[in-house]
Design a protein around this motif. Structure first.
Motif, short mmCIF file in Angstrom:
data_model
loop_
_atom_site.label_atom_id
_atom_site.label_comp_id
_atom_site.label_asym_id
_atom_site.label_seq_id
_atom_site.Cartn_x
_atom_site.Cartn_y
_atom_site.Cartn_z
N UNK A 1 49.72 57.34 13.99
CA UNK A 1 49.38 56.41 15.13
C UNK A 1 50.60 55.74 15.55
N UNK A 2 51.64 56.38 15.45
CA UNK A 2 52.97 55.82 15.99
C UNK A 2 53.07 55.92 17.30
N UNK A 3 54.11 55.01 18.00
CA UNK A 3 54.49 55.11 19.44
C UNK A 3 55.57 56.15 19.36
N UNK A 4 55.43 57.34 20.28
CA UNK A 4 56.62 58.24 20.34
C UNK A 4 56.81 58.29 21.89
N UNK A 5 58.28 58.47 22.07
CA UNK A 5 58.78 58.85 23.32
C UNK A 5 59.14 60.30 23.40
N UNK A 6 58.74 60.98 24.32
CA UNK A 6 59.03 62.22 24.52
C UNK A 6 60.03 62.36 25.70
N UNK A 7 61.38 62.41 25.36
CA UNK A 7 62.46 62.41 26.31
C UNK A 7 62.98 63.59 26.71
N UNK A 8 62.61 63.82 27.93
CA UNK A 8 62.90 65.21 28.62
C UNK A 8 61.72 65.96 28.42
N UNK A 9 60.48 65.25 28.61
CA UNK A 9 59.17 65.95 28.31
C UNK A 9 58.84 67.17 29.24
N UNK A 10 59.43 67.71 30.20
CA UNK A 10 59.34 68.83 30.98
C UNK A 10 57.67 68.66 31.20
N UNK A 11 56.88 69.90 30.92
CA UNK A 11 55.42 69.91 31.42
C UNK A 11 54.47 69.27 30.47
N UNK A 12 54.95 68.57 29.55
CA UNK A 12 54.39 67.95 28.72
C UNK A 12 53.65 68.40 27.54
N UNK A 13 54.23 69.86 27.02
CA UNK A 13 53.76 70.62 25.96
C UNK A 13 53.70 69.80 24.50
N UNK A 14 54.77 69.15 24.06
CA UNK A 14 55.29 68.62 22.99
C UNK A 14 54.21 67.22 22.98
N UNK A 15 54.53 66.41 24.16
CA UNK A 15 53.74 65.06 24.25
C UNK A 15 52.14 65.21 23.91
#
Length: 207
Positions: A45-59
């Motif tokens: 339950x960490x806060x994570x920023x996906x920088x350059x997230x594109x279409x959101x796959x990783x996030x």
């Protein structure tokens, strides 16, 4: 603002890009190595920023694993796909070289910032050090910046590599970050000098 990414992507929109990954997943490819690695590096339950997230796959996968995730990208067509796929998540349109860690929309500092998908080599030339500095400021100590990118033509959608590990480490050092681990893949293989690397840098206390 134009970036190397916008010139490489051309007229391919977010839907076409996302469809390629759907086809890869359908053929048996594992698409979630980035999210799994990030989960091993940070508490639940960490806060994570996906920088350059594109279409959101990783996030989206990070969110499925229980993290509080924010995705940010400059490509509006990519963000449209992300918002349609996971409307419950926060997706922000922003140029990473102008990202403000104090922006109230971010909701505070992050435990980890991930930059996957060759984001660093595809930034606008000359902005790389500033992007790293701004991403570092989004971390609360001892937060991690995790970035994976290609170092040769085989691992890039470019004619020539644009980032070296020495150069990237220099930018991280200027931003107050310390290298803690370098891998060859998102699955955790040790780095042996190949054409792709995943670098993990930490923002230590006091920085």
């Amino acid at each position: 603002m134009s970036t190397r990414w916008s010139r490489v992507a051309g007229h391919e929109g977010g839907d076409a890009y996302a469809r390629r990954f759907t086809e890869l997943e359908g053929s048996g490819h594992d698409l979630h190595g980035e999210a799994r690695l990030c989960t091993t590096l940070t508490p639940p339950v960490s806060r994570i920023l996906d920088a350059g997230c594109g279409h959101g796959r990783v996030a989206i996968e990070l969110s499925r694993q229980g993290h509080d995730v924010v995705g940010i990208d400059l490509d509006v067509s990519m963000l449209a796909v992300a918002r349609r796929t996971a409307p419950q998540l926060l997706w922000l349109e922003s140029d990473l070289s102008r990202l403000d860690a104090q922006d109230a929309r971010l909701g505070g500092a992050f435990d980890l910032v991930v930059s996957a998908g060759n984001v660093m080599p595809l930034l606008e030339p000359g902005t790389e050090a500033e992007v790293v500095r701004r991403l570092a400021r989004c971390l609360r100590p001892p937060g991690l910046l995790v970035a994976g990118f290609g170092l040769d033509r085989e691992h890039l959608p470019l004619d020539e590599p644009t980032v070296t590990l020495d150069g990237y480490d220099t930018w991280c050092g200027l931003a107050g970050l310390q290298l803690v681990r370098r891998l060859a893949t998102w699955e955790g293989a040790p780095y042996d000098g190949g054409g792709y690397a995943v670098s993990v840098h930490r923002r230590p206390a006091g920085h």
